[in-house]
Motif scaffolding. Structure first.
Motif, short mmCIF file in Angstrom:
data_model
loop_
_atom_site.label_atom_id
_atom_site.label_comp_id
_atom_site.label_asym_id
_atom_site.label_seq_id
_atom_site.Cartn_x
_atom_site.Cartn_y
_atom_site.Cartn_z
N LYS A 122 1.32 -1.24 -0.08
CA LYS A 122 -0.17 -0.12 0.16
C LYS A 122 0.65 1.11 0.01
O LYS A 122 0.30 2.62 -0.62
CB LYS A 122 -1.14 0.26 1.43
CG LYS A 122 -2.16 1.12 0.67
CD LYS A 122 -2.73 0.75 2.02
CE LYS A 122 -4.10 2.31 2.42
NZ LYS A 122 -4.37 2.91 1.74
N THR A 123 1.61 1.58 0.67
CA THR A 123 2.76 2.39 1.12
C THR A 123 4.56 2.40 1.43
O THR A 123 4.49 1.67 1.89
CB THR A 123 1.92 3.54 2.44
OG1 THR A 123 0.70 3.76 2.03
CG2 THR A 123 3.10 4.69 2.66
N CYS A 124 4.47 2.53 0.38
CA CYS A 124 6.36 2.19 0.28
C CYS A 124 7.41 4.07 1.31
O CYS A 124 6.57 4.74 0.44
CB CYS A 124 6.83 2.28 -0.50
SG CYS A 124 8.80 2.85 -0.34
N LEU A 125 7.77 3.92 2.25
CA LEU A 125 8.46 5.41 1.88
C LEU A 125 9.96 5.44 1.84
O LEU A 125 11.17 4.39 2.43
CB LEU A 125 8.19 5.02 4.18
CG LEU A 125 9.04 6.54 4.56
CD1 LEU A 125 8.77 8.23 3.73
CD2 LEU A 125 9.24 6.15 6.00
N LEU A 126 10.68 6.17 0.79
CA LEU A 126 11.77 6.69 0.39
C LEU A 126 12.36 6.90 1.71
O LEU A 126 11.88 8.33 1.40
CB LEU A 126 11.84 6.51 -0.61
CG LEU A 126 12.98 6.61 -1.57
CD1 LEU A 126 14.18 5.60 -1.66
CD2 LEU A 126 12.65 6.97 -3.60
N ILE A 127 13.41 6.90 2.42
CA ILE A 127 14.24 7.90 2.88
C ILE A 127 15.34 7.67 2.31
O ILE A 127 16.54 6.72 2.61
CB ILE A 127 14.26 7.95 4.87
CG1 ILE A 127 12.80 7.06 4.66
CG2 ILE A 127 15.24 8.90 5.11
CD1 ILE A 127 12.62 7.03 6.18
N ASP A 128 16.12 9.11 1.59
CA ASP A 128 17.27 9.83 0.93
C ASP A 128 16.93 11.15 0.61
O ASP A 128 16.29 11.67 0.07
CB ASP A 128 17.34 8.92 -0.43
CG ASP A 128 18.29 8.55 -0.85
OD1 ASP A 128 19.40 9.38 -0.83
OD2 ASP A 128 18.91 7.74 -1.39
N ASP A 129 18.79 11.32 0.82
CA ASP A 129 18.82 12.57 0.83
C ASP A 129 19.17 13.71 -0.34
O ASP A 129 19.22 14.54 -0.52
CB ASP A 129 20.24 13.55 2.40
CG ASP A 129 21.31 12.61 1.50
OD1 ASP A 129 21.71 11.53 1.31
OD2 ASP A 129 22.14 13.16 1.75
N ASN A 130 19.34 12.54 -1.66
CA ASN A 130 19.78 12.72 -2.58
C ASN A 130 18.74 12.56 -4.06
O ASN A 130 17.32 11.73 -3.88
CB ASN A 130 20.65 11.75 -3.29
CG ASN A 130 21.06 12.27 -4.72
OD1 ASN A 130 20.57 11.83 -5.61
ND2 ASN A 130 22.40 12.01 -4.34
N TYR A 131 18.35 13.85 -4.13
CA TYR A 131 17.33 14.01 -5.35
C TYR A 131 16.63 13.39 -6.49
O TYR A 131 15.89 12.26 -6.50
CB TYR A 131 17.41 15.67 -5.39
CG TYR A 131 15.78 15.75 -6.59
CD1 TYR A 131 14.71 15.94 -5.94
CD2 TYR A 131 16.10 15.44 -8.27
CE1 TYR A 131 13.19 16.13 -7.29
CE2 TYR A 131 15.12 15.62 -8.98
CZ TYR A 131 13.66 16.10 -8.83
OH TYR A 131 12.77 16.98 -9.53
N ILE A 132 17.74 12.81 -7.55
CA ILE A 132 18.25 11.91 -8.59
C ILE A 132 17.99 10.74 -7.90
O ILE A 132 17.36 9.89 -8.45
CB ILE A 132 19.44 11.92 -9.34
CG1 ILE A 132 20.24 13.97 -9.30
CG2 ILE A 132 19.82 11.31 -10.36
CD1 ILE A 132 18.49 14.24 -10.80
N ASP A 133 18.94 10.26 -6.83
CA ASP A 133 18.66 8.92 -6.50
C ASP A 133 17.09 8.56 -5.81
O ASP A 133 16.66 7.75 -6.47
CB ASP A 133 19.25 8.18 -4.79
CG ASP A 133 20.98 7.93 -5.24
OD1 ASP A 133 21.11 8.27 -6.68
OD2 ASP A 133 21.56 8.14 -4.70
N ASN A 134 16.05 9.42 -5.34
CA ASN A 134 14.86 9.68 -5.22
C ASN A 134 13.91 9.07 -6.24
O ASN A 134 13.54 8.88 -6.69
CB ASN A 134 14.77 10.46 -4.28
CG ASN A 134 14.52 10.04 -2.98
OD1 ASN A 134 15.11 9.34 -2.37
ND2 ASN A 134 15.38 11.59 -2.40
#
Length: 132
Positions: A6-18
């Motif tokens: 249902k929901t995936c949380l992506l935690i990363d400081d890099n905009y391109i990687d996100n």
């Protein structure tokens, strides 16, 4: 085909990687909702106050304000519903064997995945889903 989560949380400081990771997750029909937070502190607060209810978390290791490991320390301290059911995968470009080992000994981490995530990598996650 319906989304696996249902929901995936992506935690990363890099905009391109996100951006890249979210596109792979979308095209792989991974989750109905993909929430991106560039700050682990924001993620802890969102989990704590209940504004985010993820089934799955992709967590980067190396971030400037709080590392992925520090996030896991804070995650341990918070009380949230279904905490043990949330699957956390470390997603990092780190090749340091210490990072990999430290990831895998944490009780909340299911697996360490090298960036970038791929469709093949998502298939592996699905096939190992029950063991996590």
């Amino acid at each position: 085909m319906s989304a696996r989560y249902k929901t995936c949380l992506l935690i990363d400081d890099n905009y391109i990687d996100n951006f890249v990771t979210s596109k792979i997750l979308e095209s792989g029909n991974f989750a109905e909702n993909i929430i991106i937070l560039q700050s682990p502190e924001q993620a802890i607060e969102a989990l704590r106050n209940g504004s985010v209810h993820p089934d799955f978390i992709f967590l980067d290791i190396r971030m400037p304000e709080m590392s992925g490991f520090e996030f896991l320390d804070e995650y341990e301290k918070i009380s949230i519903e279904n905490k043990d059911a949330i699957k956390i995968y470390m997603l990092s470009s780190s090749l340091d064997p210490t990072d990999i080992k430290q990831s895998l000994v944490n009780k909340y981490v299911c697996q360490f995945i090298h960036k970038p995530v791929t469709h093949k990598g998502l298939e592996e996650i699905f096939s190992h889903d029950l063991s996590c």
